[in-house]
Design a protein around this motif. Sequence first.
Motif, short mmCIF file in Angstrom:
data_model
loop_
_atom_site.label_atom_id
_atom_site.label_comp_id
_atom_site.label_asym_id
_atom_site.label_seq_id
_atom_site.Cartn_x
_atom_site.Cartn_y
_atom_site.Cartn_z
N ALA A 216 0.12 9.23 -3.27
CA ALA A 216 -0.78 8.54 -3.06
C ALA A 216 -1.99 9.42 -3.36
O ALA A 216 -3.30 8.79 -3.84
CB ALA A 216 -0.92 8.96 -0.77
N GLN A 217 -2.54 10.86 -3.60
CA GLN A 217 -3.24 11.47 -3.52
C GLN A 217 -3.88 12.19 -4.75
O GLN A 217 -4.71 12.00 -6.40
CB GLN A 217 -4.45 12.35 -2.64
N ASN B 194 1.03 -1.41 0.05
CA ASN B 194 -0.01 -0.05 0.17
C ASN B 194 0.79 1.12 -0.40
O ASN B 194 2.23 1.28 -0.22
CB ASN B 194 -1.05 0.12 1.03
N GLY B 195 0.39 2.22 0.03
CA GLY B 195 1.15 3.74 0.20
C GLY B 195 2.21 3.20 1.31
O GLY B 195 3.23 4.52 1.23
N THR B 196 1.30 3.35 2.61
CA THR B 196 2.20 3.40 3.80
C THR B 196 3.45 2.86 3.86
O THR B 196 5.15 2.61 4.00
CB THR B 196 1.07 2.83 5.21
N ASP C 142 4.90 12.03 -1.86
CA ASP C 142 3.71 10.29 -1.17
C ASP C 142 3.04 11.32 -2.54
O ASP C 142 2.46 12.63 -2.20
CB ASP C 142 3.94 11.24 -0.23
N HIS D 278 -4.75 1.65 -5.24
CA HIS D 278 -5.99 0.53 -4.29
C HIS D 278 -6.89 2.12 -4.63
O HIS D 278 -7.86 1.94 -4.48
CB HIS D 278 -6.04 0.51 -3.40
N LYS D 279 -6.09 3.34 -4.63
CA LYS D 279 -6.20 4.90 -5.38
C LYS D 279 -6.75 5.14 -6.30
O LYS D 279 -7.90 4.05 -7.27
CB LYS D 279 -6.14 5.59 -4.14
N HIS E 11 0.53 13.20 6.20
CA HIS E 11 0.17 11.72 6.30
C HIS E 11 0.87 11.06 7.55
O HIS E 11 2.04 11.29 7.13
CB HIS E 11 -0.48 10.81 4.93
N SER F 137 1.13 8.06 7.94
CA SER F 137 2.03 6.81 6.92
C SER F 137 4.08 8.30 6.52
O SER F 137 4.77 6.80 6.91
CB SER F 137 1.88 6.87 5.21
N ASN G 18 -4.56 15.19 1.16
CA ASN G 18 -5.83 14.26 1.10
C ASN G 18 -7.10 14.72 2.63
O ASN G 18 -8.08 14.30 2.47
CB ASN G 18 -5.20 13.13 2.03
C1 LIG Z 1 -1.38 11.43 1.63
C2 LIG Z 1 -1.78 10.00 1.93
N1 LIG Z 1 -0.52 9.65 1.92
C3 LIG Z 1 -0.60 8.02 2.02
C4 LIG Z 1 -1.82 7.12 2.34
C5 LIG Z 1 -0.56 5.72 3.13
O1 LIG Z 1 -1.80 5.06 1.57
P1 LIG Z 1 -2.27 3.66 2.11
O2 LIG Z 1 -3.94 3.85 2.47
O3 LIG Z 1 -2.48 2.48 0.93
O4 LIG Z 1 -1.76 2.51 2.99
C6 LIG Z 1 -2.40 8.25 2.02
C7 LIG Z 1 -3.99 7.20 2.35
O5 LIG Z 1 -5.21 7.87 2.27
C8 LIG Z 1 -3.06 9.59 1.54
O6 LIG Z 1 -3.87 10.00 1.77
#
Ligand SMILES: Cc1ncc(COP(=O)(O)O)c(C=O)c1O
Length: 390
Positions: free
Chosen positions: A181-182, A73-75, A179, A204-205, A99, A101, A151
């Motif tokens: 992710a979004q 995942n992103g984390t 990052d 998965h986003k 975030h 993460s 996010n």
């Molecule tokens: C800005 C941002 N970074 C990292 C993440 C982490 O992604 P994941 O939920 O796939 O671990 C998210 C998830 O919402 C996010 O919005």
Amino acid sequence: MDRIYLDNAATSWPKPESVYSAIDNAQRIIGAPAGRGGYQQVVEALRLIEQTRGLIARFINAPDRRTIAFTFNGTDSLSTALFGLLRSGDHVVTSVVEHNSVLRPLHHLESESKITTSYVDCNEAGTFDENAVIEAIEPRTRLVCLNHVSNVTGSIQPIQNIKRRILDLGREDIVFLVDAAQSMGHIPIDIKMLGCDILAAPGHKAIMGPLGTGILYVSEEIAHRISPLRYGGTGTDGSVEIQPTKIPDKFESGNLNVPGIAGINAGIRYLTSEEGNTKHEIWKSNSKTLLDGLLSIDGATLQGNATMQNRIGVFSISIPGFDCHEASHILDDVASVQTRAGLHCAPLLHRALNTEGQGGTIRLSVGLFNTEQQIEVAIKAITQLAQAGK
Ligand SMILES: Cc1ncc(COP(=O)(O)O)c(C=O)c1O
């Protein structure tokens, strides 16, 4: 009532039909691990993995498919980069927009007195200042780690000149991590133009893969500086005890998520297809309709930019008179409008926006498959709630 899913910033839903079929095909027909053995399906799984790396590399203009590793995942992508790169005595420049993460790994390393961190502030729109990032660089800075799109507020961050300005300071030693992710899948990403050394994103986003997938781009130039987070079998160099040193193998211990990666493959193909382009235009138009609707509601407060400029369709609002969790429940109960309430794993940003005391915000995030009618139902439900709160 059909669900009106406005939590796409958490994970996109629904996925394109081709994504479901690709996952099903990988489970039922391929049914083999990638690169472990020599029979037909193993080879096919490996071909699919390598092809997906190529698709992703092209999608973000990365120089080579081998710079793309698959994660959970992103984390997981961010932890791999942060724990793998940072060493005792390092200083990190990051922002309050990040975030958890990013924040939690940094906090953990800081609590063990390994690193120090500077958090660049943001303005009312939830956007940090490019100059402040550069000014925060110290002699011991090893990493600049920044969010691409918030996010919480949906704000697009000014990261396009960061690497160039780091290099202008003569600091080739500083790694630039983004990052995404979004952003990935919603706005174009060009690794070569951004100059980022590492890019972390979920699968998965907005790129439409299933949960349990993530992507890590690491440039070949800095890959040797990042230790793996996990050690184990990679399907390569099986006779030696040491972890492979070449990318992406070094970051991919254990069997890869072949069905998940098949889903990413189909997701990216969908996004780059004619239908995907049309859906993207609809997503933009629905995002604008929702923005305008939210701004017109007397009694609702929107965080972030009040125009679609420099933002995507992720909106955070507060409705005075309601706790955000209560409001989110009511919207689901009365109109099946599914939102997310709380801090959205970005506590420092809520502190900066003064929304921490109220427990955060109600977040609505538009997806590719929302319809205009759904957006109108959501606006109407929020309007009624805001009136009730007066
Ligand atoms: C800005 C941002 N970074 C990292 C993440 C982490 O992604 P994941 O939920 O796939 O671990 C998210 C998830 O919402 C996010 O919005």
